[in-house]
Design an enzyme around this catalytic site. Structure first.
Site, PDB file in Angstrom:
ATOM      1  N   ASP A  20     -10.942   2.704   4.267  1.00 41.96           N
ATOM      2  CA  ASP A  20     -11.319   1.249   4.066  1.00 41.96           C
ATOM      3  C   ASP A  20     -12.845   1.053   4.193  1.00 41.96           C
ATOM      4  O   ASP A  20     -13.337  -0.173   3.855  1.00 41.96           O
ATOM      5  CB  ASP A  20     -10.942   0.280   5.579  1.00 41.96           C
ATOM      6  CG  ASP A  20      -9.593  -0.379   5.203  1.00 41.96           C
ATOM      7  OD1 ASP A  20      -9.258  -0.736   4.359  1.00 41.96           O
ATOM      8  OD2 ASP A  20      -8.800  -0.588   6.179  1.00 41.96           O
ATOM      9  N   GLN A  24      -4.090  -1.548   9.743  1.00 44.38           N
ATOM     10  CA  GLN A  24      -4.035  -2.730   9.087  1.00 44.38           C
ATOM     11  C   GLN A  24      -4.678  -3.841  10.234  1.00 44.38           C
ATOM     12  O   GLN A  24      -4.255  -3.954  11.273  1.00 44.38           O
ATOM     13  CB  GLN A  24      -2.707  -3.229   8.818  1.00 44.38           C
ATOM     14  CG  GLN A  24      -2.539  -4.532   7.936  1.00 44.38           C
ATOM     15  CD  GLN A  24      -3.273  -4.481   6.595  1.00 44.38           C
ATOM     16  OE1 GLN A  24      -3.449  -3.460   6.018  1.00 44.38           O
ATOM     17  NE2 GLN A  24      -3.678  -5.602   6.318  1.00 44.38           N
ATOM     18  N   LYS A  51       0.860  -1.271   0.096  1.00 39.63           N
ATOM     19  CA  LYS A  51       0.048  -0.245  -0.018  1.00 39.63           C
ATOM     20  C   LYS A  51       0.862   0.967   0.130  1.00 39.63           C
ATOM     21  O   LYS A  51       0.645   2.057  -0.786  1.00 39.63           O
ATOM     22  CB  LYS A  51      -0.807  -0.090   1.403  1.00 39.63           C
ATOM     23  CG  LYS A  51      -1.999  -1.042   1.326  1.00 39.63           C
ATOM     24  CD  LYS A  51      -2.606  -1.264   2.291  1.00 39.63           C
ATOM     25  CE  LYS A  51      -3.636  -2.453   2.450  1.00 39.63           C
ATOM     26  NZ  LYS A  51      -4.321  -2.842   3.562  1.00 39.63           N
TER      27      LYS A  51
HETATM   28  N1  GUN Z   1      -6.663  -6.818   6.464  1.00 40.90           N
HETATM   29  C1  GUN Z   1      -6.881  -7.647   5.435  1.00 40.90           C
HETATM   30  N2  GUN Z   1      -7.603  -6.924   4.655  1.00 40.90           N
HETATM   31  C2  GUN Z   1      -7.572  -5.697   4.923  1.00 40.90           C
HETATM   32  C3  GUN Z   1      -8.325  -4.357   4.560  1.00 40.90           C
HETATM   33  O1  GUN Z   1      -8.692  -4.350   3.474  1.00 40.90           O
HETATM   34  N3  GUN Z   1      -7.985  -3.517   5.326  1.00 40.90           N
HETATM   35  C4  GUN Z   1      -7.418  -3.561   6.248  1.00 40.90           C
HETATM   36  N4  GUN Z   1      -7.288  -2.199   7.035  1.00 40.90           N
HETATM   37  N5  GUN Z   1      -6.791  -4.605   6.846  1.00 40.90           N
HETATM   38  C5  GUN Z   1      -7.002  -5.581   6.372  1.00 40.90           C
END
Ligand code: GUN
Length: 295
Positions: A121, A98, A54
Site C-alpha cells: 500500500d 484494509q 483485491k
Molecule cells: N481503504 C481505502 N482505500 C484503501 C487503500 O488503498 N488501502 C487500504 N489498505 N485501505 C484502504
C-alpha cells in the site's frame, strides 16, 4: 465537444495482461509466485467489497492469495501479532490491512508494524519518506493508478498546472508529491486544495489536470472546470442500493455536466477504481522480486 472517457477498466485490463505474463515468467524462471495477504477487520460493506475485489484479481493473475478476516473486536496486540506472522512468512510478499480500522486500534501503530518491503500500500513512513525524496520502491496504489492513466492516455504532464482537491494521506498528498517530481508522467506545477481553501473554484479553473479526491458527491461542478481540462475523479460515494443489493456509486465530479467541458474525464465506476486494484497487484509483483533479489 464531449470529453473522451478515460476507461480505467480498459487500461487496467491491459496492465493485468502484462502482469499475468510477468507472473508466468517468474514461475517458470524462478519458481516464484507472488503472495498477497489482505487483512480485513470486521464487516464494513465498503471494505468487504474492496477486499473481495483485491482477492479476486490476485487469484485471476495467478498469485498465492490469502484473505484473513478478523472480528471487529480483535485487540491491537492480536493484530500486531498477526502482522508479525505475515512479516515472517516467506510465501507472503505483500501485506495489506484494509482501512479504516475499528476505533480501539491505533491505525499508525498497525501500519508501522508492516515490514516496509512488504508494504504494498506504501503507507509505512519509510515508503512515504522515500516517495518524498524521489526514491520510492512502491507508490501508493490510487496515485500510482492515476499517474498510469495519464501516461497511457497520452496526457502531457510536463509543465502542466495540476490541481489536487483533497489532502488525504492515501490520495491527495501522495499524488501531489508524485506529480511534482522530476519524472515521467509528472514534472507538473501542483496546487493542493482542501477544506481550508478560500476560493476553491478560482484554483480548480486554472487546472490543466484536475484530480478530485474530496470525498463529497458533485464537489466539482462544470463552472469550476476549465474548457479542455483533463479531469480525474477519485470519488467513490455510495448514494443508494439497487433492488439486487448492489451499491450505486457516484464520483466527486458532476460527470454529466463536466464531460461537456473537459477534454478527457474518468467515469465512476470504471475509472480510477479498477486501476487502484491493478496497481496493488503490480506492487505485489515488485515485492516478490525485491524479496528474491530480482528487483
Ligand atoms: N481503504 C481505502 N482505500 C484503501 C487503500 O488503498 N488501502 C487500504 N489498505 N485501505 C484502504
Amino acid at each position: 465537444m464531449a470529453a473522451k472517457i478515460i476507461s480505467g477498466t480498459e487500461i487496467a485490463k491491459q496492465i493485468r495482461e502484462e502482469i499475468k505474463e510477468e507472473v508466468k515468467s517468474l514461475k517458470e524462471k524462478h519458481n516464484l509466485t507472488p503472495g498477497l495477504v489482505t487483512i480485513l477487520i470486521g464487516d464494513n460493506p465498503a471494505s468487504v467489497s474492496y477486499v473481495t475485489g483485491k482477492q479476486k484479481t490476485a487469484k485471476e493473475l495467478g498469485f498465492y492469495s490469502v484473505q484473513d478476516n478478523q472480528p471487529a473486536d480483535i485487540t491491537e496486540d492480536q493484530l500486531l501479532a498477526l502482522i508479525d506472522k505475515y512479516n515472517k512468512d516467506p510465501l507472503i510478499h505483500g501485506i495489506l490491512v484494509q482501512l479504516p480500522l475499528p476505533k480501539h486500534i491505533n491505525e499508525n501503530k498497525v501500519l508501522y508494524a508492516i515490514n516496509p518491503d512488504k508494504d504494498v500500500d506504501a503507507f509505512h513512513p519509510v515508503n512515504v519518506g522515500k516517495l518524498m525524496i524521489g526514491e520510492a520502491n512502491y507508490y501508493p496504489c490510487t496515485p500510482f493508478g492515476i499517474q498510469q492513466m495519464l501516461i497511457r492516455s497520452g496526457v502531457q504532464t510536463d509543465g502542466a498546472e495540476v490541481v489536487v482537491v483533497g489532502r488525504s494521506n492515501i490520495v491527495g498528498k501522495p499524488i501531489a508529491m508524485m506529480m511534482a517530481q522530476k519524472a515521467k508522467g509528472a514534472n507538473a506545477t501542483v496546487t493542493i486544495c482542501h477544506t481550508g481553501t478560500k476560493n476553491l473554484a478560482e484554483h480548480t479553473r486554472r487546472a490543466d489536470i484536475l484530480i478530485v479526491a474530496a470525498g463529497r458527491p458533485k464537489a466539482v461542478t462544470a463552472d469550476m472546470v476549465k474548457e479542455g481540462a483533463v479531469v480525474i475523479d477519485v470519488g467513490v460515494n455510495r448514494i443508494g442500493m439497487t433492488p439486487e443489493g448492489k451499491a450505486i456509486l457516484c464520483g466527486d465530479v458532476d460527470f454529466e455536466a463536466v464531460k461537456e467541458k473537459a477534454s478527457m474525464i474518468t467515469p465512476v465506476p470504471g475509472g480510477v477504481g479498477p486501476m487502484t486494484i491493478t496497481m496493488l497487484m503490480l506492487n505485489t509483483v515488485k515485492a516478490a522480486k525485491v524479496a528474491h533479489g530480482l528487483a
